[in-house]
Design a protein around this motif. Structure first.
Motif, PDB file in Angstrom:
ATOM      1  N   UNK A 146       0.975  -1.178   0.170  1.00 32.08           N
ATOM      2  CA  UNK A 146       0.089  -0.055   0.016  1.00 32.08           C
ATOM      3  C   UNK A 146       1.064   1.161  -0.278  1.00 32.08           C
ATOM      4  N   UNK A 147       0.742   1.956   1.029  1.00 32.44           N
ATOM      5  CA  UNK A 147       1.635   3.455   1.120  1.00 32.44           C
ATOM      6  C   UNK A 147       2.659   3.406   2.229  1.00 32.44           C
ATOM      7  N   UNK A 148       2.915   2.147   2.483  1.00 29.75           N
ATOM      8  CA  UNK A 148       3.789   1.990   3.602  1.00 29.75           C
ATOM      9  C   UNK A 148       4.921   0.815   3.367  1.00 29.75           C
ATOM     10  N   UNK A 149       6.151   1.351   4.117  1.00 30.08           N
ATOM     11  CA  UNK A 149       7.181   0.267   3.660  1.00 30.08           C
ATOM     12  C   UNK A 149       7.885  -0.059   5.230  1.00 30.08           C
ATOM     13  N   UNK A 150       8.333  -1.327   5.456  1.00 30.59           N
ATOM     14  CA  UNK A 150       8.823  -1.394   6.682  1.00 30.59           C
ATOM     15  C   UNK A 150      10.565  -1.278   6.432  1.00 30.59           C
ATOM     16  N   UNK A 151      11.116  -0.513   7.561  1.00 28.39           N
ATOM     17  CA  UNK A 151      12.266  -0.032   7.531  1.00 28.39           C
ATOM     18  C   UNK A 151      13.252  -0.408   8.799  1.00 28.39           C
ATOM     19  N   UNK A 152      14.350  -0.271   8.714  1.00 26.13           N
ATOM     20  CA  UNK A 152      15.463  -0.588   9.670  1.00 26.13           C
ATOM     21  C   UNK A 152      16.282   0.587   9.815  1.00 26.13           C
ATOM     22  N   UNK A 153      16.328   1.325  10.980  1.00 27.72           N
ATOM     23  CA  UNK A 153      17.485   2.337  11.187  1.00 27.72           C
ATOM     24  C   UNK A 153      18.775   1.727  11.539  1.00 27.72           C
ATOM     25  N   UNK A 154      19.704   2.326  11.361  1.00 25.73           N
ATOM     26  CA  UNK A 154      21.211   1.703  11.757  1.00 25.73           C
ATOM     27  C   UNK A 154      21.207   1.327  13.231  1.00 25.73           C
ATOM     28  N   UNK A 155      20.548   1.949  14.242  1.00 23.64           N
ATOM     29  CA  UNK A 155      20.692   1.654  15.397  1.00 23.64           C
ATOM     30  C   UNK A 155      19.833   0.025  15.844  1.00 23.64           C
ATOM     31  N   UNK A 156      19.200  -0.494  14.562  1.00 27.84           N
ATOM     32  CA  UNK A 156      18.538  -1.629  14.908  1.00 27.84           C
ATOM     33  C   UNK A 156      16.850  -1.519  15.005  1.00 27.84           C
ATOM     34  N   UNK A 157      16.222  -0.011  15.170  1.00 29.39           N
ATOM     35  CA  UNK A 157      15.056  -0.020  15.334  1.00 29.39           C
ATOM     36  C   UNK A 157      14.225  -0.292  14.050  1.00 29.39           C
ATOM     37  N   UNK A 158      13.161  -1.036  14.182  1.00 30.21           N
ATOM     38  CA  UNK A 158      12.544  -1.346  12.763  1.00 30.21           C
ATOM     39  C   UNK A 158      11.089  -0.730  12.972  1.00 30.21           C
ATOM     40  N   UNK A 159      10.632  -0.240  11.772  1.00 30.95           N
ATOM     41  CA  UNK A 159       9.000   0.175  11.944  1.00 30.95           C
ATOM     42  C   UNK A 159       8.507   0.436  10.614  1.00 30.95           C
ATOM     43  N   UNK A 160       7.641   1.132  10.368  1.00 29.45           N
ATOM     44  CA  UNK A 160       7.027   1.427   9.315  1.00 29.45           C
ATOM     45  C   UNK A 160       6.869   2.800   8.953  1.00 29.45           C
ATOM     46  N   UNK A 161       7.217   3.219   7.633  1.00 34.76           N
ATOM     47  CA  UNK A 161       7.137   4.584   7.257  1.00 34.76           C
ATOM     48  C   UNK A 161       6.404   4.759   5.950  1.00 34.76           C
ATOM     49  N   UNK A 162       5.722   5.850   5.592  1.00 39.45           N
ATOM     50  CA  UNK A 162       5.113   6.368   4.370  1.00 39.45           C
ATOM     51  C   UNK A 162       6.366   6.387   3.357  1.00 39.45           C
ATOM     52  N   UNK A 163       5.746   5.537   2.291  1.00 35.78           N
ATOM     53  CA  UNK A 163       6.563   5.688   1.000  1.00 35.78           C
ATOM     54  C   UNK A 163       6.761   6.979   0.345  1.00 35.78           C
ATOM     55  N   UNK A 164       5.678   7.858   0.564  1.00 30.62           N
ATOM     56  CA  UNK A 164       5.755   9.290   0.021  1.00 30.62           C
ATOM     57  C   UNK A 164       6.989  10.060   0.510  1.00 30.62           C
ATOM     58  N   UNK A 165       7.688   9.673   1.710  1.00 28.24           N
ATOM     59  CA  UNK A 165       8.579  10.430   2.240  1.00 28.24           C
ATOM     60  C   UNK A 165      10.094   9.976   1.988  1.00 28.24           C
ATOM     61  N   UNK A 166       9.878   9.013   0.816  1.00 33.09           N
ATOM     62  CA  UNK A 166      11.430   8.070   0.899  1.00 33.09           C
ATOM     63  C   UNK A 166      11.791   8.214  -0.710  1.00 33.09           C
ATOM     64  N   UNK A 167      12.711   7.955  -0.884  1.00 31.56           N
ATOM     65  CA  UNK A 167      13.296   7.797  -2.382  1.00 31.56           C
ATOM     66  C   UNK A 167      14.157   6.327  -2.410  1.00 31.56           C
ATOM     67  N   UNK A 168      13.895   5.738  -3.397  1.00 34.94           N
ATOM     68  CA  UNK A 168      14.628   4.369  -3.567  1.00 34.94           C
ATOM     69  C   UNK A 168      13.922   3.212  -3.837  1.00 34.94           C
ATOM     70  N   UNK A 169      12.434   3.457  -4.067  1.00 36.21           N
ATOM     71  CA  UNK A 169      11.406   2.549  -4.259  1.00 36.21           C
ATOM     72  C   UNK A 169      10.899   2.397  -5.750  1.00 36.21           C
TER      73      UNK A 169
END
Length: 147
Positions: free
Chosen positions: A124-147
């Motif tokens: 849908x409009x979300x993607x599961x991401x991981x921060x370099x500190x190990x935190x994992x969550x979901x972000x809206x794809x509209x604020x990201x580049x690389x998809x």
């Protein structure tokens, strides 16, 4: 004659489908230069950091022609690219939540130009991401580049 046109149209349609397939990679190491031509003696345009995402537009021998998040096009040695999928935050601040809902608990704010690892294909409009500190969550794809 009509049969040849139908066959040609079918071939072009199949090629068109593959011509627009996006291929994203990330840079393997910090300090990799991007060039204006596929040659180490060409002009260096800029240097990118480790895990920076790029879109591969074409490959030629040991070089790849890539586009970055700003739309800039350059050449990079293909050996400097990884298949690791990373995403660049393009919003000033991007909320990363514990589930793919605006009402979900906020885990952290991702600042502009932060690189996040893509954990799963977008849904849908979300993607599961991981921060370099190990935190994992979901972000809206509209604020990201690389998809």
């Amino acid at each position: 004659m009509k049969r040849h046109l139908i066959v040609a149209a079918a071939v072009l349609a199949s090629l068109a489908g593959t011509a627009f397939a996006l291929e994203f990679r990330s840079v393997k190491e910090t300090g990799v230069a991007l060039y204006d031509a596929p040659n180490l003696s060409a002009q260096k345009l800029f240097v990118v950091s480790r895990y920076y995402p790029v879109e591969v537009l074409a490959a030629q021998k040991d070089w790849s022609r890539v586009r970055d998040a700003t739309g800039g096009i350059a050449w990079i040695p293909s050996a400097a690219l990884s298949t690791r999928r990373t995403l660049l935050v393009t919003s000033d601040k991007l909320a990363v939540r514990d589930s793919a809902q605006d009402s979900a608990k906020l885990l952290f704010w991702a600042e502009k130009d932060l690189v996040l690892d893509m954990q799963e294909a977008p849904q849908s409009s979300w993607v599961k991401v991981k921060h370099r500190d190990g935190s994992i969550g979901y972000a809206r794809i509209s604020g990201l580049w690389g998809l």
